[in-house]
Design an enzyme around this catalytic site. Sequence first.
Site, PDB file in Angstrom:
ATOM      1  N   TRP A 129       0.811  -1.221   0.000  1.00  0.00           N
ATOM      2  CA  TRP A 129       0.000   0.000   0.000  1.00  0.00           C
ATOM      3  C   TRP A 129       0.849   1.279   0.000  1.00  0.00           C
ATOM      4  CZ3 TRP A 129       1.698   2.402   4.335  1.00  0.00           C
ATOM      5  CH2 TRP A 129       2.086   1.615   5.423  1.00  0.00           C
ATOM      6  N   LYS A 153      -2.363  -7.258  -8.451  1.00  0.00           N
ATOM      7  CA  LYS A 153      -3.217  -7.182  -7.261  1.00  0.00           C
ATOM      8  C   LYS A 153      -2.643  -6.120  -6.329  1.00  0.00           C
ATOM      9  CE  LYS A 153      -3.432  -9.149  -3.320  1.00  0.00           C
ATOM     10  NZ  LYS A 153      -3.821  -7.911  -2.622  1.00  0.00           N
ATOM     11  N   PRO A 154      -3.297  -4.959  -6.288  1.00  0.00           N
ATOM     12  CA  PRO A 154      -2.836  -3.944  -5.347  1.00  0.00           C
ATOM     13  C   PRO A 154      -3.244  -4.323  -3.923  1.00  0.00           C
ATOM     14  CG  PRO A 154      -4.783  -3.180  -6.522  1.00  0.00           C
ATOM     15  CD  PRO A 154      -4.487  -4.549  -7.057  1.00  0.00           C
ATOM     16  N   GLY A 203       6.287  -6.614  -0.448  1.00  0.00           N
ATOM     17  CA  GLY A 203       5.547  -6.486   0.801  1.00  0.00           C
ATOM     18  C   GLY A 203       6.388  -6.935   1.983  1.00  0.00           C
ATOM     19  N   GLU A 225      10.325  -8.676  -3.001  1.00  0.00           N
ATOM     20  CA  GLU A 225      10.986  -7.448  -2.545  1.00  0.00           C
ATOM     21  C   GLU A 225      10.406  -7.144  -1.173  1.00  0.00           C
ATOM     22  OE1 GLU A 225      13.316  -5.996  -4.216  1.00  0.00           O
ATOM     23  OE2 GLU A 225      13.111  -6.865  -6.214  1.00  0.00           O
ATOM     24  N   CYS A 259      10.415   1.441   1.963  1.00  0.00           N
ATOM     25  CA  CYS A 259      11.253   0.265   2.274  1.00  0.00           C
ATOM     26  C   CYS A 259      12.729   0.601   2.387  1.00  0.00           C
ATOM     27  CB  CYS A 259      11.035  -0.815   1.227  1.00  0.00           C
ATOM     28  SG  CYS A 259      11.376  -0.254  -0.447  1.00  0.00           S
TER      29      CYS A 259
HETATM   30  P1  NAD Z   1       1.949  -7.079   3.121  1.00  0.00           P
HETATM   31  O1  NAD Z   1       2.978  -8.157   3.048  1.00  0.00           O
HETATM   32  O2  NAD Z   1       1.031  -7.059   4.256  1.00  0.00           O
HETATM   33  O3  NAD Z   1       1.030  -7.113   1.792  1.00  0.00           O
HETATM   34  C1  NAD Z   1       1.578  -7.025   0.493  1.00  0.00           C
HETATM   35  C2  NAD Z   1       0.575  -7.593  -0.517  1.00  0.00           C
HETATM   36  O4  NAD Z   1       0.442  -8.994  -0.312  1.00  0.00           O
HETATM   37  C3  NAD Z   1      -0.824  -7.013  -0.398  1.00  0.00           C
HETATM   38  O5  NAD Z   1      -1.329  -6.815  -1.691  1.00  0.00           O
HETATM   39  C4  NAD Z   1      -1.591  -8.113   0.324  1.00  0.00           C
HETATM   40  O6  NAD Z   1      -2.978  -8.096   0.066  1.00  0.00           O
HETATM   41  C5  NAD Z   1      -0.948  -9.355  -0.271  1.00  0.00           C
HETATM   42  N1  NAD Z   1      -1.057 -10.580   0.520  1.00  0.00           N
HETATM   43  C6  NAD Z   1      -1.257 -10.694   1.854  1.00  0.00           C
HETATM   44  N2  NAD Z   1      -1.228 -12.002   2.213  1.00  0.00           N
HETATM   45  C7  NAD Z   1      -0.998 -12.715   1.078  1.00  0.00           C
HETATM   46  C8  NAD Z   1      -0.832 -14.094   0.794  1.00  0.00           C
HETATM   47  N3  NAD Z   1      -0.899 -15.017   1.745  1.00  0.00           N
HETATM   48  N4  NAD Z   1      -0.599 -14.478  -0.488  1.00  0.00           N
HETATM   49  C9  NAD Z   1      -0.495 -13.554  -1.476  1.00  0.00           C
HETATM   50  N5  NAD Z   1      -0.635 -12.221  -1.262  1.00  0.00           N
HETATM   51  C10 NAD Z   1      -0.881 -11.810   0.000  1.00  0.00           C
HETATM   52  O7  NAD Z   1       2.778  -5.715   2.988  1.00  0.00           O
HETATM   53  P2  NAD Z   1       2.251  -4.218   3.132  1.00  0.00           P
HETATM   54  O8  NAD Z   1       1.888  -3.968   4.552  1.00  0.00           O
HETATM   55  O9  NAD Z   1       1.251  -3.931   2.092  1.00  0.00           O
HETATM   56  O10 NAD Z   1       3.582  -3.386   2.766  1.00  0.00           O
HETATM   57  C11 NAD Z   1       4.546  -2.995   3.710  1.00  0.00           C
HETATM   58  C12 NAD Z   1       5.786  -3.849   3.610  1.00  0.00           C
HETATM   59  O11 NAD Z   1       6.250  -3.855   2.265  1.00  0.00           O
HETATM   60  C13 NAD Z   1       6.953  -3.305   4.431  1.00  0.00           C
HETATM   61  O12 NAD Z   1       7.592  -4.380   5.091  1.00  0.00           O
HETATM   62  C14 NAD Z   1       7.895  -2.706   3.384  1.00  0.00           C
HETATM   63  O13 NAD Z   1       9.262  -2.672   3.748  1.00  0.00           O
HETATM   64  C15 NAD Z   1       7.666  -3.618   2.239  1.00  0.00           C
HETATM   65  N6  NAD Z   1       8.032  -2.975   0.980  1.00  0.00           N
HETATM   66  C16 NAD Z   1       9.145  -3.402   0.350  1.00  0.00           C
HETATM   67  C17 NAD Z   1       9.547  -2.785  -0.836  1.00  0.00           C
HETATM   68  C18 NAD Z   1      10.783  -3.244  -1.565  1.00  0.00           C
HETATM   69  O14 NAD Z   1      10.952  -2.855  -2.700  1.00  0.00           O
HETATM   70  N7  NAD Z   1      11.649  -4.034  -0.976  1.00  0.00           N
HETATM   71  C19 NAD Z   1       8.795  -1.731  -1.359  1.00  0.00           C
HETATM   72  C20 NAD Z   1       7.648  -1.325  -0.676  1.00  0.00           C
HETATM   73  C21 NAD Z   1       7.267  -1.949   0.498  1.00  0.00           C
END
Ligand code: NAD
Length: 489
Positions: A129, A153-154, A203, A225, A259
Amino acid sequence: MPLGEADWLMTEAFADANEVNRAAQRARVVQGAWASLPWCARGRALRGLAHRVARDEELARLIVAETGKPLFEAVGFEIAYVCEAIRYFTGRAGRRALAESQRFSLILPHKQARVAWRPRGIVAVIGPWNFPLLNNFGDAIAALVAGNAVLLKPSPYTPLTSRRVEALWRDEGLPESVFQVVEGGADSGRALVDACDMVFFTGSLAVGRQVASRAGERLIPCVAELGGKSAMIVLADADVRAAAHAAVWGAFAGAGQVCIRVERVLVEDRVADEFVGLVAEETKKLRLGQRGDGDVDVDVGPLLLESQIQRCCALVEDAIARGAHILAGGDERPESFFVPTVLDHVSPDAAVAREETFGPVLPILRVRDADEAVRITNDTHLGLSGAVWSRDPARARAIARRLETGSVCINDVLVNYFCLSAPLGAAKQGGLGFRHGPEALRQFCYPQTIVEDRPLLEPVAGWIRNRLGFPYRKRVLDVLRWLLRALYR
Ligand code: NAD
C-alpha cells in the site's frame, strides 16, 4: 485518515479464486499476440501510456487520497518513476537485453547456439500500500515489455490508483486483458500465485515467505521485494550538514513508510553532537499535513494504518527504556499522525535499531569508528540498502563493499531506487531477485537456446555427429582424451 483505510470494508470488489482464474484465462488468450508484436510496437504502445500517466491529474489525486502522502511525493516519486521506467525498459537497453544472440563454445567449434528470451506467460504482480503506483504498476512494466501479460493485485488499502492505470490503459487503446487489475486481500493473492506462471511480490517478510513457499510448491519463479533496516553511516570526515539534511529526508519521506528509507543512523562519536543537533533542528521544522492541505505546503503526511502508530509508540518506549533520548517528536497526534521522532544514544539492542520500523522514527546510534558501524549495520537479517557518508570517495566505496546489502548510496539517500539501469535487490532476508537493469527484464523470461551447425561447417558437423553416437569406439575415446589434454593444459 487516508482514504485507503476508510475503504477497508468495501470488499465487494474482491476477486475470489474463480474470478482470478477467469482473469488468467482471458490473459492467456491474448498474451501470445502481445508477445509476438515487434519490439518497437510494444514499446510505442507503452510509451503512449507514459504520455498519459505524466499528464493525468486524477492519478496524482488518487495517490494522495489513498495514502495521505504529500502531492510532491505522488508526482516526484511515483508518477516520475513510472514514466522513467517505461522510457528505460522500452529503450535501447531493453531492446539489447532481450535481443536474440549467437553464442559459440570451444568444445563444439562446429556448432552455434541462438539464445532468445521468451516471456514466461502470465505474471502476478502483488503490491503493497505504501507506493500504490510505483510498487504496483511500476513493477508490471518490465514484465509487460518482456511480452508477458500481467495480473496486478494492489493492496486492499489502495486499489484505486491501480484501477486508474487500468482506465488509462484502456483509453490508450492498449490490448485488453494483457494488463488487468484484480482486487482483493490474502485469498486473492494466493489464488493469483496458483493461477500465474511467475510472481513478483512486494511487501512484508512474513507474507513474502508464504508467497515464495507457495510459488515453490508450483515451481514457478518468485521475486520477493521485502522489508529493510537500511543504515546510514556518517563518518567523521563527512559533510555533516549535508548528511543531516539527507538523513531527515531519508527517514521521514513517505512518513517513514518507505522500504529503503533511512531506518537508523550510525554516526562517528567525533561528529555526533553536531550531527544530531542539526537533525533535530531540521526535523522540528517539518510541516505535517493532511491531503488537501495545499499542494506543496506539506512535508509529512499521516500514517495509513492505526497499527503503525501503535508500533511507533512501542518502539520509542522500548528505546527510551534502554537509555535513548528524544530530541524531537515522540508523541502521537490525532488524525493518524505520528510526529517525526529523533532518538539519540540508541542502544544497538533496542528493537528500533534492529527491526523494521516503517514509520517516522529515526534512531541515531553513536559509534567509535567505521568498523563498529559496519559490524552493527550487518548485524541484521534484512539487507535491502544503505548509505555511507564521507568526503573520501575511495574510503566510502571500501566501506560500502563491506555492507551486506543489495545497494548502497554514497553521500546520498533514496536515490538508488531511481537508478533504473542498475539492478536493485537485497541481501539476506531482504528479498529474492531484483528489479531494474537489463537483468530485471530477463528475469521475466526464460532463455530458449537453439543449437545448430555453423554455416560452412555442416560437413565437419556431420562427420563428428556420425562418430559421437553409439557404438562407442576406443579410437574416438583416444582422440577425445588427446583433445582434453590439449585444450585444458
Ligand atoms: P503485506 O505483506 O502485508 O502485503 C503485500 C501484498 O500482499 C498485499 O497486496 C496483500 O494483500 C498481499 N497478501 C497478503 N497475504 C498474502 C498471501 N498469503 N498471499 C499472497 N498475497 C498476499 O505488505 P504491506 O503492509 O502492504 O507493505 C509494507 C511492507 O512492504 C513493508 O515491510 C515494506 O518494507 C515492504 N516494501 C518493500 C519494498 C521493496 O521494494 N523491498 C517496497 C515497498 C514496500
